[in-house]
Design an enzyme around this catalytic site. Sequence first.
Site, short mmCIF file in Angstrom:
data_model
loop_
_atom_site.label_atom_id
_atom_site.label_comp_id
_atom_site.label_asym_id
_atom_site.label_seq_id
_atom_site.Cartn_x
_atom_site.Cartn_y
_atom_site.Cartn_z
N GLU A 126 7.87 -5.78 -11.92
CA GLU A 126 7.62 -4.65 -12.81
C GLU A 126 6.94 -3.56 -12.01
O GLU A 126 5.95 -3.81 -11.32
CB GLU A 126 6.74 -5.08 -13.99
CG GLU A 126 6.55 -3.99 -15.03
CD GLU A 126 5.23 -3.27 -14.92
OE1 GLU A 126 5.17 -2.09 -15.32
OE2 GLU A 126 4.26 -3.86 -14.43
N SER B 240 0.81 -1.21 0.00
CA SER B 240 0.00 0.00 0.00
C SER B 240 0.85 1.27 0.00
O SER B 240 0.44 2.29 -0.55
CB SER B 240 -0.97 0.00 1.18
OG SER B 240 -0.26 -0.01 2.40
#
Length: 189
Positions: free
Chosen positions: A138, A113
């Site tokens: 990625e 988060s």
Amino acid sequence: MSIKSDRWIREMSKKQNMIEPFEEAQVRTAKDGSKVISYGVSSYGYDVRCADEFKIFTNINSAMVDPKHFDERSFVDLKSDVCIIPPNSFCLARTVEYFRIPRQVLTICLGKSTYARCGIIVNVTPLEPEWEGHVTLEFSNTTPLPAKIYANEGVAQFLFLESDEECEVSYADRAGKYMHQRGVTLPSA
């Protein structure tokens, strides 16, 4: 299929070297006492770290992104404690941790988060049963501003799902092309 707890993750890492190196608890401070984005075992997962090897996407060669014929010149290599991702771009990295996934387990990845709240999205495909290697990560910067990724700190959480039966054909059985990858691995067809 059931999601596995911190106890199971510790046990599998000790018995089968599932995660190496392995942190048995959440680490929130560096050895010098400074704060870090947490990594290590959580209640129902494992927060992985990003290594200091990055491949930053660039279009200096006016290349086309083609997964079947990927042009390695589309990336600039960087070895650093931080990586600055250009606006609306992405970079590839790898986990510090090396994984050995058991035959009855499927592993999925979710972003942390802390990065998601900054517009940085982490994408990793599932780690299939009996896959082994460093995980290529990625990072997409969805913002119009440069974005910073920190090496050797938490970047994503892996969840482990254990089936009540083994799969018929594992990643190792079919000799998957990304087996035993080390370092940041580019796409191959």
